[in-house]
Write an enzyme that holds these catalytic residues in place. Sequence first.
Site, short mmCIF file in Angstrom:
data_model
loop_
_atom_site.label_atom_id
_atom_site.label_comp_id
_atom_site.label_asym_id
_atom_site.label_seq_id
_atom_site.Cartn_x
_atom_site.Cartn_y
_atom_site.Cartn_z
N SER A 115 0.85 -1.18 0.00
CA SER A 115 0.00 0.00 0.00
C SER A 115 0.90 1.25 0.00
O SER A 115 1.66 1.43 -0.94
CB SER A 115 -0.96 -0.04 1.20
OG SER A 115 -2.00 0.89 1.05
N HIS A 131 -7.63 -5.55 -1.08
CA HIS A 131 -6.45 -4.86 -0.57
C HIS A 131 -5.86 -5.55 0.66
O HIS A 131 -4.71 -5.33 1.00
CB HIS A 131 -6.84 -3.42 -0.22
CG HIS A 131 -5.68 -2.49 -0.04
ND1 HIS A 131 -4.79 -2.19 -1.05
CD2 HIS A 131 -5.27 -1.77 1.04
CE1 HIS A 131 -3.88 -1.34 -0.60
NE2 HIS A 131 -4.14 -1.07 0.66
#
Length: 665
Positions: A526, A638
């Site tokens: 991320s 994610h």
Amino acid sequence: MAEKRVVEKEDLFKIQSVTNPQLSPNDKEAVFIKTKIDEQENKYFSEIFHLNVETDEVTQWTFGKERVSSPKWSPNGEQVAFISNRDEKNQVYIMNKSGGEAKKITNVESGINSFLWSPCGEKIWVTSSLKEGAAFTDKTEEKKQDNEKPTAYIVDKMRYKMDGLKGHGLRKQLVHSQIAILSLKDESIEQFSEGKYSHSLYDISPDAKKIIIGVNREEHEDYDFRQPLIMVDVETNEETVLVDHEGYYGGAKFSYDGSYIAYTGSDASYKNATHTNVYIYDIENGTTQNLTESIDSPVGDYAVADTQQGVNAPSIMWTETNDLYFQLSTSGDVQLYYASLEGAIYPASPEGEHVYDYAISKDGQFALVGVSNPTFPGELFISEIAKGERRQVTHFNDEWLTEVKLAKAEPVTYTSTNDWQVHGWLIKPANFEENKKYPLIVEIHGGPHTMYANSFFHELQLLAAKGYGVLYVNPRGSHGYSQEFVDGVRGDYGGGDYEDIMAGLDYVLREETWIDENRLGVTGGSYGGFMTNWIVGHTDRFKAAVTQRSISNWVSFFGVSDIGYYFTPWQIGTDMLDPEKLWDHSPLKYAKNIETPLLILHSELDFRCPIEQGEQLFITLKSKGKETSFVRFPDNDHNLSRTGTPNLRVQRLEQIVSWFEQYLV
């Protein structure tokens, strides 16, 4: 005694997560949830366990292959209600503590999001996501037929998708969370809220006459991130607004005597980098006090790790004497803190650990806490707060701990640019030998407003087991330090944060002679993926890199990420009106400089950092003849590394390890 083995990737299936401690009304017993990954089923399953607080005896109460959550004692302490997906959709079940099969008490078509017992013990308040105009009792949803034609999805708002949602991340159109009251006497259900707004249910007053909800009734929500907290009179529907500011507020809880409401929240002064505080609302005079204003650290748990599952720690807990407890993230620790209404605030748990969950006895004399540290995956302890003593009451990971050799994480503190003090940890290889050189891998966390902590991290232990040193630090932008520090990254991605990480590398290279400076690796996910991309575009010091769920191009991120249109200006300081600035902060701009072999890992259903970010980087590097590889993980979002499909979590670790083994020889 047999020699201990090092950690393996398959240990993901052996480490057990112990969470959600809930003390009974008499504080003499508790329930909690244990979660484990089933390797054969390739799923996460959880069970409810019972704890006798006086004898420490632990007994398993549920046994099905299911996910359970939110266990809550009835007001008389004779029953426990919980949410389970044993019939596919989440519904509320009740079980008697004397034994017997749990009974399903809701049958809501769209499932149950949350619930609370009414203090009378005869009702349960529930929330569920309903189509606009639908009722809790409707049974109109039908399974899609094989020959059913597809329907167009009409987009008229920017917040139309969200990472983690099924159906390609698209929000269900005209669906809102509503509140209802379930009578346990006849299982009838009465809808309490309605309209085209989503409602959160936080608490019910001790006399059951008032509830606290969160609801934003604004028509245009694209740039409105408020969720006002409102106290509602159950009989008259009269509303009293507790807070209605731009920012994030929640976790509201009535005091035992019904005189006060405590809640946590942060305003929008520094956008999503603003410290969270504890607020006290005095019901009688309508005033609000910021109880933690003097503390320059955020209330709550901002630690990142990869072991605990389904943690849902309370934002605040009251005692009968109107004292409070909450978590505080500070300097790499997550500690339990005590506060009084008069302003006394002090830690109620030691330094050097991660209190990831907790429950407090009514008299405030003891807590049931979930505790982890870098060499301890986490168990429950009974902590006698005043005495400063604690005892371990669950032992689910004991056997595993006797098998494996875990590497210690040594704290490091160093000075970066502009005299900023930066904190982190260094792990030596698990089978470390003196007078031998070892490669080092730098790990970078996501967020960026999270923090590495004194918590167990399987991935870091695996790298140490494979013969790598591991450096992981909290550069500016990380939580757990000052407001100035966490805000320091905004508008400066790739600036001071990059310098902090490289200064940490330089520091350990000076201090630790065992590190081979010619065999350095870097990885992160991320924001950590962004920084990995940035680093290899600005230095050739690393011999291998792995970028995960990364950002490579802020220009496209603005429009394709579920949060891109507002997160980008919050963090970079501009939007598409200044694409040059977005491009200047984009690692893709500097891809031509990358000489480090780069592995790109990305989930196909990642809508936070969409896979096109990885695709652009891969094609660009490949077209320039760079050393790179691209691995796509299907059907995951994610959060692959933390809550993703188990076998793909293992494959992800395999990819990381094999890439470093190939290039850091």
